[in-house]
Design an enzyme around this catalytic site. Structure first.
Site, PDB file in Angstrom:
ATOM      1  N   GLY A 131      71.078  31.067  58.862  1.00  0.00           N
ATOM      2  CA  GLY A 131      70.250  29.978  58.473  1.00  0.00           C
ATOM      3  C   GLY A 131      69.773  29.916  56.998  1.00  0.00           C
ATOM      4  O   GLY A 131      69.902  28.783  56.193  1.00  0.00           O
ATOM      5  N   GLU A 137      73.695  40.348  52.902  1.00  0.00           N
ATOM      6  CA  GLU A 137      73.028  41.278  53.825  1.00  0.00           C
ATOM      7  C   GLU A 137      74.073  41.115  55.125  1.00  0.00           C
ATOM      8  O   GLU A 137      74.644  40.142  55.202  1.00  0.00           O
ATOM      9  CB  GLU A 137      71.495  40.769  54.178  1.00  0.00           C
ATOM     10  CG  GLU A 137      71.084  41.467  55.180  1.00  0.00           C
ATOM     11  CD  GLU A 137      69.603  41.027  55.521  1.00  0.00           C
ATOM     12  OE1 GLU A 137      68.670  41.772  56.001  1.00  0.00           O
ATOM     13  OE2 GLU A 137      69.590  39.826  55.368  1.00  0.00           O
ATOM     14  N   GLU A 178      62.332  41.186  59.443  1.00  0.00           N
ATOM     15  CA  GLU A 178      62.671  40.079  60.233  1.00  0.00           C
ATOM     16  C   GLU A 178      61.562  39.693  61.378  1.00  0.00           C
ATOM     17  O   GLU A 178      60.996  38.375  61.550  1.00  0.00           O
ATOM     18  CB  GLU A 178      64.050  39.946  60.927  1.00  0.00           C
ATOM     19  CG  GLU A 178      65.374  40.116  59.945  1.00  0.00           C
ATOM     20  CD  GLU A 178      65.181  39.012  59.097  1.00  0.00           C
ATOM     21  OE1 GLU A 178      64.726  37.902  59.143  1.00  0.00           O
ATOM     22  OE2 GLU A 178      65.941  39.137  58.034  1.00  0.00           O
ATOM     23  N   GLU A 219      67.663  35.642  52.016  1.00  0.00           N
ATOM     24  CA  GLU A 219      66.078  35.785  51.025  1.00  0.00           C
ATOM     25  C   GLU A 219      66.481  36.483  49.860  1.00  0.00           C
ATOM     26  O   GLU A 219      65.474  37.100  49.320  1.00  0.00           O
ATOM     27  CB  GLU A 219      65.107  36.728  51.942  1.00  0.00           C
ATOM     28  CG  GLU A 219      65.531  38.187  52.094  1.00  0.00           C
ATOM     29  CD  GLU A 219      66.121  38.222  53.547  1.00  0.00           C
ATOM     30  OE1 GLU A 219      66.304  39.634  54.259  1.00  0.00           O
ATOM     31  OE2 GLU A 219      66.665  37.398  53.982  1.00  0.00           O
ATOM     32  N   HIS A 241      59.794  31.270  56.107  1.00  0.00           N
ATOM     33  CA  HIS A 241      60.414  32.472  56.399  1.00  0.00           C
ATOM     34  C   HIS A 241      61.075  33.404  55.315  1.00  0.00           C
ATOM     35  O   HIS A 241      60.941  34.543  55.119  1.00  0.00           O
ATOM     36  CB  HIS A 241      61.337  32.080  57.403  1.00  0.00           C
ATOM     37  CG  HIS A 241      62.148  33.511  58.245  1.00  0.00           C
ATOM     38  ND1 HIS A 241      61.946  34.014  59.371  1.00  0.00           N
ATOM     39  CD2 HIS A 241      63.232  34.103  57.574  1.00  0.00           C
ATOM     40  CE1 HIS A 241      62.529  35.201  59.395  1.00  0.00           C
ATOM     41  NE2 HIS A 241      63.482  35.352  58.427  1.00  0.00           N
ATOM     42  N   GLU A 242      61.885  32.616  54.383  1.00  0.00           N
ATOM     43  CA  GLU A 242      62.617  33.313  53.483  1.00  0.00           C
ATOM     44  C   GLU A 242      61.779  33.899  52.244  1.00  0.00           C
ATOM     45  O   GLU A 242      61.903  34.787  51.697  1.00  0.00           O
ATOM     46  CB  GLU A 242      63.663  32.414  52.817  1.00  0.00           C
ATOM     47  CG  GLU A 242      64.702  31.880  53.976  1.00  0.00           C
ATOM     48  CD  GLU A 242      65.478  33.115  54.691  1.00  0.00           C
ATOM     49  OE1 GLU A 242      65.508  34.132  54.021  1.00  0.00           O
ATOM     50  OE2 GLU A 242      65.607  32.860  55.792  1.00  0.00           O
TER      51      GLU A 242
END
Length: 878
Positions: free
Chosen positions: A289, A149, A348, A292, A325-326
């Site tokens: 960070g 990505e 996001e 995904e 989050h992921e």
């Protein structure tokens, strides 16, 4: 009909499956590899050309075979590479007819690069003796992984690299027998390789997904394993955290959270996690960070590893959130993907909001929505208050423009307006609409309007009508309040940190949930400002507060007396209200809509505050003032004394000693108050910090939750000896959290030579380039040495470019972290002039943000400097 607003691939060929094989990997030396990709595709229109995405690959040959008539095969007679557009055109001597079933076969060669993009290598120092087959060059060991990505699958293999060209993937790779290979799906089979000592590992076919979510990794890995409590297809889902050997035990905290989070999201979204396994992989060199990738999420080591013996407890908060989050993306982004990159926020913004939602569920004692207001909302408001901001949904003509919109607008403003909408609709209704959206578009692509439609059906409200301005217009409003007995008038206008909004910049009328607290009541969520100006009646003159719990994404400008009154009545305010009140007062002072005198008076009323998250906002507000006025010695010294007077009672009260079973927020508060007091010159606290540093230096214990505070304090108040001690600790430590603390501490030195040394150190080969920004971030926040960042950037530009230029993200981060804290029009012009003849495409948006920020700071300094000094003198601080 062809899209004219997007520069996309021709639509004559549509892929349905990739069968990718990689072999002849060079483990050291040239780092080359060979590959063959067989793409099942439909030829939609007769053509003599097929265009694929390809970057830094050598395409050796290409052919197309019709499945319907096996004897028909066309070989590409010519292969033209368009480097600037990252495409390869495969030309055929005769026209290929339309067919629903064809196989495009491409043989190619690539390089396992060191740019943290595509298929790349990560250098690391092994924690234990590696296996014989581990990749090595000189004394350095390597692991391999992917980062596709936004648009870097094309760096690894030729493909149709656009998010709405979904296809299934089959993958195999040839590796040494003692190494581990991972991919999106479970391993299918292993067979002997083409040479002795090699094996070929193949994987099950994936569901249909975008190219940017394909992933694989090869290395000297080990893992810890757990299982979900819920059953999926009759089995408890296996979840693993992989690391290079010797680090797996640091993955247990993430593992525990991953298992619980998968179950929580499966229930929340009313769709079971769709893959047969979930792997988390710690990657030693990683620009972002985490990423995904479906079924194989990759993480920067510090975002997934936690050492119970050595790690600061705040890293638990970080790991829990990043994991959530992921994993949210496994549904929101992977199962349902945005149609095009202009709607990146769909991925996001939502994953950010629902990531915090999961952490709140797992750790209610952490009070993460207050943390969200203090960190996410305030950060988003700061960036969005600049002319250089952009709408949440930003036009993207081609995929090469995408990288720079992975910013606080897409993530933090996106999640903030989702929180605002969720609070308005009610979480149950909101999540019901989200579940319907996911079910309707599973394994496909969707747009913002598709989400609005699902939420409108669930709520019975026209969500698109009132949310569109928040998504498609730039900026946000400030609500200015005027008082009359028993009523208030409220007026909305666009807020700019420079305080100079032009009429043509103030044409948007936002839907603003007012969230009015008046007396003992909170008005209904349906109360909203939908026009430029309105009057609200029946308001209690004794107490009222707009934007309850800071759930709306806007600033509120109260009359000065009301602001002071709210400060005195803070026991009637929630934690989020208190954070928002100070955040608003700080921003309004910078813009000239409020005053620094008013802000300082407000801060004084919080002297006996005992909440960590409120103190974090006090710290942020003070830091802003001290940074802006740092060049005026008298004002700077007065603000330091003010800060010392404000924080000393709370810091002395909480002390240095940890109590048994102390809660997370109290631990964070102790660190923050001691750090603030030390930074303001508290002699007793600095002396105790030095004593603890000397004990640690001599081999004694230093509590893991005090390491960062003590290191910062001693480098800031010491010299070369303290600096070198911390630098040595960085070089020999095996704890990723400890290394981060050391890098941040090195930038606290008040000596210019040491500040330059820290900037040189973070751009040396001793520090992974993804961590280089810790240097300018710390030095630029240091009022004594801030100028050294700009001096270093311009005098060492060639070195900086050579070191960081391999990663656009790292170079962009250096700019944003290092050049944002100045308050001088002259430096602003210098920066602008310096970059005029440079290729700044990778960070041009950030340079505009920096210019805008410095302009706002400089205007603020010129306007308020004299008034601040007068206030400080009148109150005995100067």
């Amino acid at each position: 009909m062809a899209r004219t607003d997007r520069d996309i691939l021709p639509d004559n060929v549509r892929p349905s499956n990739y069968n990718l094989s990689l072999f002849d990997l060079e483990f050291g030396g040239g780092w080359a590899y060979s590959g063959t990709v067989k793409i099942d595709a439909a030829v939609k229109k007769p053509s003599k050309e097929i265009v694929v995405n390809s970057k830094e690959l050598e395409i050796k040959s290409a052919s197309l075979r019709s499945v319907n008539s096996e004897s028909t095969e066309w070989k590409a007679s010519k292969i033209d590479v368009d480097t600037s557009n990252e495409r390869a055109t495969l030309s055929f001597a005769e026209e290929i007819p339309s067919t629903e079933e064809a196989v495009l076969t491409i043989d190619f060669k690539g390089t396992i690069n060191n740019a943290m993009a595509g298929f790349y290598r990560s250098k690391y120092k092994p924690a234990v003796t590696p296996s014989q087959g581990a990749a090595k060059e000189g004394e350095d060991y390597y692991m391999f992984s992917t980062q596709f990505e936004a648009c870097d699958a094309r760096r690894a293999f030729p493909c149709f690299d656009e998010p709405n060209l979904k296809a299934t993937f089959e993958f195999e790779v040839e590796i040494p027998e003692d190494q581990i290979a991972l991919s999106n799906m479970p391993e299918k089979a292993t067979r002997k390789g083409g040479k002795k000592g090699l094996k070929v590992v193949s994987f099950e076919k994936t569901p249909a997904m975008s190219t940017y979510l394909a992933a694989w990794a090869v290395g000297d890995f080990e893992y810890v394993e757990g299982h979900t409590e819920r059953k999926y297809n009759g089995k408890n889902l296996p979840v693993r955290v992989y690391t290079t050997k010797g680090l797996k035990e640091q993955g247990r905290f993430a593992l525990e959270h991953a298992c619980k989070t998968i179950d929580f999201f499966s229930e929340t979204f009313q769709i079971d996690y769709p893959l047969p396994k979930s792997d988390l992989l710690a990657v030693h060199e990683f620009a972002m960070g985490a990423m995904e990738n479906w079924g194989l999420v990759t993480y920067r080591t510090i975002a997934v590893l936690f050492d119970e013996a050595k790690s600061d407890s705040r890293h638990k908060n970080r790991v829990a959130y990043v994991v959530a989050h992921e994993l949210a993306h496994q549904w929101f982004g992977n199962l349902v993907t945005m149609d095009w990159w202009n709607e990146l926020w769909l991925n996001e913004g939502f994953a950010t909001w629902v990531g915090w939602y999961a952490v709140e569920h797992l750790h209610p004692d952490w009070k993460v929505w207050s943390q969200f207001v203090a960190e996410a909302v305030q950060t988003a408001l700061q960036l969005d208050s600049l002319r250089a901001s952009h709408p949440i949904e930003v036009p993207v003509r081609n995929a090469l423009e995408v990288d720079q919109i992975f910013d606080h607008i897409s993530y933090l403003k996106g999640s903030s307006v989702i929180r605002m909408l969720g609070n308005h609709l009610g979480n149950e209704t909101f999540l019901k609409g989200v579940a319907a959206y996911l079910k309707e578009h599973a394994y496909g692509n969707a747009t913002t309007d598709d989400l609005w439609n699902a939420l409108s059906k669930a709520s019975g409200q026209d969500v698109k009508q009132f949310m569109d301005p928040w998504i498609r217009k730039i900026g946000f409003p400030v609500v200015t309040v005027a008082e009359e007995p028993g009523q208030i008038s409220v007026r909305q206008s666009r807020f700019l940190t420079t305080g100079d909004v032009k009429p043509e910049e103030d044409e948007t009328t936002w839907w603003i949930p007012l969230g009015l607290k008046s007396g003992a009541q909170t008005k209904s969520a349906g109360s909203a400002l939908t026009v430029k100006e309105d009057t609200i009646r029946d308001v209690d003159d004794c107490f009222y507060k707009l934007n309850a719990d800071q759930s709306g994404f806007y600033r509120t400008n109260y009359p000065p007396d009301r602001l002071m009154q709210l400060g005195r009545m803070r026991e009637r305010l929630s934690t989020q209200d208190r954070i928002g009140l100070m955040g608003d007062a700080t921003a309004l002072a910078v813009a000239g809509d409020g005053t620094t005198a008013g802000l300082l008076t407000l801060l004084e009323s919080f002297r006996d505050e005992d909440n960590y998250l409120v103190w974090s906002q006090i710290s942020s507000s003070l830091a802003k003032c001290r940074a802006v006025f740092a060049s005026n010695k008298k004002v700077a010294d007065g603000l330091r004394k003010f800060a010392l007077n404000l924080v000393s009672p709370a810091a002395e009260k909480i002390g240095w000693e940890f109590k048994e079973d102390e809660d997370y927020l109290t631990i964070q508060l102790r660190k923050l108050l001691l750090g603030m007091a030390g930074g303001a010159g508290h002699e007793g606290i600095i002396a105790e910090g030095k004593k603890r540093f000397e004990t640690w230096k001599s081999g004694g214990e230093l509590h893991q939750n005090l390491r960062a505070v003590v290191l910062n304090m001693n480098v800031a108040n010491g010299g070369r000896s303290e600096y070198d001690t911390v630098k040595h600790e960085y070089l020999q430590s095996t704890s990723v959290n400890d290394k981060e603390a050391c890098l941040q501490a090195l930038g606290r030195a008040k000596d210019s030579d040491l500040a330059r040394d820290s900037l040189e150190f973070v751009t040396s080969s001793d520090v992974p380039i993804q961590d280089s920004h810790y240097g300018p971030m710390a030095v630029s926040a240091n009022n004594s040495t801030r100028d050294e960042v700009w001096k270093y950037t311009k005098t060492q530009w060639q070195r900086l470019n050579e070191r960081l230029g391999v990663s656009n993200i790292c170079m962009d981060r250096w700019m944003k972290m290092g050049l944002n804290n100045y308050s001088d029009h002259g430096i602003r012009e210098e920066i602008s002039d310096f970059f005029k003849d440079k290729d700044t495409r990778a960070y041009d948006r950030s340079l505009v943000v920096i210019s805008d920020t410095i302009k706002g700071n400089a205007n603020y300094k010129e306007r308020d400097e004299k008034l601040v000094l007068e206030w400080l003198e009148a109150h005995g601080y100067a």
